[in-house]
Design an enzyme around this catalytic site. Structure first.
Site, PDB file in Angstrom:
ATOM      1  CG  ASN A 197       5.357  28.321 -69.317  1.00 33.46           C
ATOM      2  OD1 ASN A 197       4.863  27.579 -68.477  1.00 33.46           O
ATOM      3  ND2 ASN A 197       4.912  29.552 -69.525  1.00 33.46           N
TER       4      ASN A 197
ATOM      5  CD  GLU B 115       1.160  37.125 -77.223  1.00 33.12           C
ATOM      6  OE1 GLU B 115       0.914  36.007 -76.750  1.00 33.12           O
ATOM      7  OE2 GLU B 115       1.340  37.317 -78.433  1.00 33.12           O
TER       8      GLU B 115
ATOM      9  CG  ASP C  58       1.889  34.173 -73.967  1.00 34.13           C
ATOM     10  OD1 ASP C  58       3.086  33.861 -73.884  1.00 34.13           O
ATOM     11  OD2 ASP C  58       1.391  35.109 -73.339  1.00 34.13           O
TER      12      ASP C  58
ATOM     13  CD  GLN D 229      -2.093  33.692 -73.453  1.00 34.02           C
ATOM     14  OE1 GLN D 229      -2.668  33.536 -74.511  1.00 34.02           O
ATOM     15  NE2 GLN D 229      -1.797  34.903 -73.021  1.00 34.02           N
TER      16      GLN D 229
ATOM     17  N   GLY E 149      -2.672  37.652 -99.577  1.00 34.40           N
ATOM     18  CA  GLY E 149      -2.630  36.551-100.544  1.00 34.40           C
ATOM     19  C   GLY E 149      -2.582  36.964-102.005  1.00 34.40           C
ATOM     20  N   GLY E 150      -2.344  38.241-102.286  1.00 35.63           N
ATOM     21  CA  GLY E 150      -2.269  38.634-103.683  1.00 35.63           C
ATOM     22  C   GLY E 150      -3.621  39.025-104.261  1.00 35.63           C
TER      23      GLY E 150
ATOM     24  CB  VAL F 105      10.118  36.021 -73.671  1.00 34.77           C
ATOM     25  CG1 VAL F 105       9.139  36.348 -74.788  1.00 34.77           C
ATOM     26  CG2 VAL F 105      11.529  36.413 -74.113  1.00 34.77           C
TER      27      VAL F 105
ATOM     28  CE  LYS G 203      13.449  27.510 -56.471  1.00 34.43           C
ATOM     29  NZ  LYS G 203      13.360  28.969 -56.476  1.00 34.43           N
TER      30      LYS G 203
HETATM   31  N1  CAO Z   1       8.019  25.002 -55.938  1.00 37.86           N
HETATM   32  C1  CAO Z   1       9.102  25.794 -55.707  1.00 37.86           C
HETATM   33  N2  CAO Z   1       9.542  26.734 -56.553  1.00 37.86           N
HETATM   34  C2  CAO Z   1       8.847  26.891 -57.704  1.00 37.86           C
HETATM   35  C3  CAO Z   1       7.715  26.115 -58.010  1.00 37.86           C
HETATM   36  C4  CAO Z   1       7.305  25.126 -57.071  1.00 37.86           C
HETATM   37  N3  CAO Z   1       6.255  24.342 -57.284  1.00 37.86           N
HETATM   38  N4  CAO Z   1       7.249  26.506 -59.203  1.00 37.86           N
HETATM   39  C5  CAO Z   1       8.061  27.505 -59.628  1.00 37.86           C
HETATM   40  N5  CAO Z   1       9.024  27.739 -58.742  1.00 37.86           N
HETATM   41  C6  CAO Z   1      10.104  28.716 -58.834  1.00 37.86           C
HETATM   42  C7  CAO Z   1      10.996  28.493 -60.011  1.00 37.86           C
HETATM   43  O1  CAO Z   1      11.871  27.435 -59.804  1.00 37.86           O
HETATM   44  C8  CAO Z   1      11.699  29.844 -60.124  1.00 37.86           C
HETATM   45  O2  CAO Z   1      12.727  29.896 -59.162  1.00 37.86           O
HETATM   46  P1  CAO Z   1      14.239  30.390 -59.500  1.00 37.86           P
HETATM   47  O3  CAO Z   1      14.082  31.775 -60.054  1.00 37.86           O
HETATM   48  O4  CAO Z   1      14.903  30.354 -58.173  1.00 37.86           O
HETATM   49  O5  CAO Z   1      14.797  29.464 -60.484  1.00 37.86           O
HETATM   50  C9  CAO Z   1      10.607  30.803 -59.621  1.00 37.86           C
HETATM   51  O6  CAO Z   1       9.597  29.996 -59.068  1.00 37.86           O
HETATM   52  C10 CAO Z   1       9.966  31.703 -60.662  1.00 37.86           C
HETATM   53  O7  CAO Z   1       9.877  31.135 -61.944  1.00 37.86           O
HETATM   54  P2  CAO Z   1      10.002  32.053 -63.234  1.00 37.86           P
HETATM   55  O8  CAO Z   1      11.313  32.754 -63.190  1.00 37.86           O
HETATM   56  O9  CAO Z   1       9.731  31.219 -64.398  1.00 37.86           O
HETATM   57  O10 CAO Z   1       8.788  33.083 -63.032  1.00 37.86           O
HETATM   58  P3  CAO Z   1       8.753  34.650 -63.322  1.00 37.86           P
HETATM   59  O11 CAO Z   1       7.414  35.083 -62.835  1.00 37.86           O
HETATM   60  O12 CAO Z   1       9.912  35.381 -62.763  1.00 37.86           O
HETATM   61  O13 CAO Z   1       8.839  34.753 -64.916  1.00 37.86           O
HETATM   62  C11 CAO Z   1       8.099  34.305 -67.167  1.00 37.86           C
HETATM   63  C12 CAO Z   1       7.698  34.479 -65.689  1.00 37.86           C
HETATM   64  C13 CAO Z   1       6.870  33.908 -67.931  1.00 37.86           C
HETATM   65  C14 CAO Z   1       8.646  35.643 -67.691  1.00 37.86           C
HETATM   66  C15 CAO Z   1       9.190  33.239 -67.286  1.00 37.86           C
HETATM   67  O14 CAO Z   1       8.726  32.074 -66.670  1.00 37.86           O
HETATM   68  C16 CAO Z   1       9.592  32.933 -68.735  1.00 37.86           C
HETATM   69  O15 CAO Z   1      10.307  33.692 -69.377  1.00 37.86           O
HETATM   70  N6  CAO Z   1       9.141  31.769 -69.238  1.00 37.86           N
HETATM   71  C17 CAO Z   1       9.497  31.282 -70.559  1.00 37.86           C
HETATM   72  C18 CAO Z   1       8.778  32.047 -71.641  1.00 37.86           C
HETATM   73  C19 CAO Z   1       7.275  31.987 -71.472  1.00 37.86           C
HETATM   74  O16 CAO Z   1       6.653  30.962 -71.396  1.00 37.86           O
HETATM   75  N7  CAO Z   1       6.681  33.177 -71.505  1.00 37.86           N
HETATM   76  C20 CAO Z   1       5.228  33.272 -71.656  1.00 37.86           C
HETATM   77  C21 CAO Z   1       4.578  33.606 -70.422  1.00 37.86           C
HETATM   78  S1  CAO Z   1       2.888  33.873 -70.761  1.00 37.86           S
HETATM   79  O17 CAO Z   1       2.810  35.457 -71.131  1.00 37.86           O
END
Ligand code: CAO
Length: 414
Positions: free
Chosen positions: A95, A138, A167, A16, A245-246, A136, A74
């Site tokens: 993100n 929301e 978010d 998001q 706001g008071g 992290v 990758k």
């Molecule tokens: N081709 C190949 N690999 C890809 C890719 C693509 N097009 N797009 C993503 N990936 C890979 C990433 O490189 C990552 O790989 P590694 O773990 O090996 O580095 C993997 O996909 C997963 O990415 P992620 O760790 O960001 O995803 P997640 O689902 O585990 O975590 C989230 C999600 C949101 C917790 C995390 O991305 C995060 O903390 N983001 C920053 C904070 C944020 O924006 N949070 C709000 C989210 S909305 O509620």
């Protein structure tokens, strides 16, 4: 002509926070190319699905006006294509969890080598410090940014807000960072790094609560419901529905509250409009009574005052209360449900609520651009299907011929 026409964004965002940012930029006219993992795409495509095998509303409502390319970043061939996209784009936004882009081989230093004019914009959960490596979502941000500790009733637990301040709030911050960096590039010719931490974004939106933390060291917070009968602790407490706001304010019941969970209205008993409010609720007696006719006299009796206001509001619908109080300059607002908002004609007329057609889901409602620019009209178009524009982008943006596109596909790069 739209404000950001000519700006091209390499959109690596997902879930998001990031997508809300790039969606706004797309509405302002930027060409947003969403890069997604082949076969899977943004995880939200399949999250909270209401119709089998169709992109979820979670996805469609956060990814309007974008193009989708599938690319395995990758994979060596995918990295080569990604490098060429970086060369042609003005902004890369992402993100991912901390360090994900570095692990793919694209550090900020490497990205600058590829394109010194590019702006590299990220949302992370936390800024540098003890939690910088944490993932992290929301509600984690609402808890760690001060939102939860200051939301809810004094005698209840911390509460998170329905508004997605972690978010979507941080996405808004990032969008401002990106356009500011684009503006600065006009004079420096250089790109720059833009980072917004969700904890920082939430804290920024809770600014007045940090104000209150410091006021607390100089005495009680007189506009909080704890004053004067309860005690204050060491930290900014939860204030229920008190107006920040008071000016004394509270949510009061309206006719039908017994069965309708949204039959409520917010009323602010502002000193400037108090006479009219007192008269309309049948308390003309308060106007000459020194126990009631000054804000200072009313302050210790705020609960009683709102109980009296509520005795009156319960006799009418929230809309009738609004119609009665507005001419008296009493600030108030009905608690509107999502059902009511979805049908509100004025929001449809301004494009804040829009109906969008989608090839597999059919028509659905969405929130359009809440930021209105007189010279940059917005037409909300549907979100892309996974990889819908892969061929078009490889061909038209990167100049690859049919054979090269076919080879990238056969190789598993896209
Ligand atoms: N081709 C190949 N690999 C890809 C890719 C693509 N097009 N797009 C993503 N990936 C890979 C990433 O490189 C990552 O790989 P590694 O773990 O090996 O580095 C993997 O996909 C997963 O990415 P992620 O760790 O960001 O995803 P997640 O689902 O585990 O975590 C989230 C999600 C949101 C917790 C995390 O991305 C995060 O903390 N983001 C920053 C904070 C944020 O924006 N949070 C709000 C989210 S909305 O509620």
């Amino acid at each position: 002509m739209k404000a950001l026409e000519g700006v091209r964004i390499l959109d690596m965002t997902h879930v998001q926070s990031g997508p809300t940012c790039t969606q706004l930029l797309a509405w302002f006219g930027a060409d947003v190319i969403k890069v997604e993992r082949p076969g899977k795409g943004d995880a939200t495509r399949s999250q909270l699905r209401d119709i089998p095998d169709v992109d979820s509303l979670y996805f469609t409502m956060l990814n309007h006006n974008k193009r989708s390319v599938t690319l395995n970043t990758k994979h060596d061939g995918g990295k080569a294509i990604f490098t060429r996209l970086l060369e042609t784009c003005d902004v890369i936004a992402e993100n991912f969890a901390p360090g994900a882009l570095d692990r793919m081989g694209f550090s900020w230093e490497r990205i600058q080598e590829i394109n010194p004019r590019i702006i590299y914009a990220s949302v992370k959960g936390f800024g540098p410090g003890p939690y910088e490596d944490c993932k992290v979502y929301e509600n984690v941000a609402q808890c760690t940014g001060g939102g939860a500790s200051t939301t809810g009733f004094p005698d209840g637990p911390p509460v998170v807000a329905g508004a997605q301040i972690g978010d979507s709030g941080t996405g808004l911050h990032l969008a401002l960072g990106i356009v500011t960096a684009l503006f600065q590039r006009e004079t420096t010719g250089r790109g720059q790094r833009v980072v917004c931490a969700m904890q920082d974004g939430v804290l920024n939106l809770c600014r007045v609560k940090l104000r209150d933390q410091q006021r607390l060291t100089h005495g009680p917070l007189k506009e909080y419901p704890q004053y004067p009968n309860d005690t204050f602790g060491e930290a900014t407490p939860r204030a229920g529905n008190a107006s920040g706001g008071g000016q004394p304010g509270w949510i009061v019941k309206c006719k039908g509250w017994e069965t309708d969970p949204d039959a409520y209205i917010y009323v602010i008993a502002q000193a400037a409009a108090f006479d009219g409010l007192a008269r309309v609720i049948g308390h003309e007696d308060w106007l000459d009574d020194p126990d009631w006719n000054t804000p200072a006299a009313r302050l210790p009796k705020i609960e009683k005052m709102f109980a009296e206001i509520e005795r009156w509001t319960k006799t009418m619908s929230k809309f009738e209360v609004m119609e009665t109080l507005n001419p008296l300059n009493v600030p108030c607002g009905p608690v509107l449900s999502m059902k009511e908002l979805s049908k509100e004609p004025s929001l449809r007329a301004t494009g804040t609520v829009v109906e969008v057609d989608h090839p597999t889901r059919g028509a659905y409602l969405s929130v359009g651009n809440p930021i209105k620019l007189s010279d940059s009209p917005v037409e909300v178009t549907r979100s892309p299907l996974l990889g819908e524009h892969t061929d078009e982008i490889l061909r038209d943006v990167l100049g690859m011929d049919e054979a090269a596109v076919a080879a990238a596909k056969a190789d598993g790069a896209v």
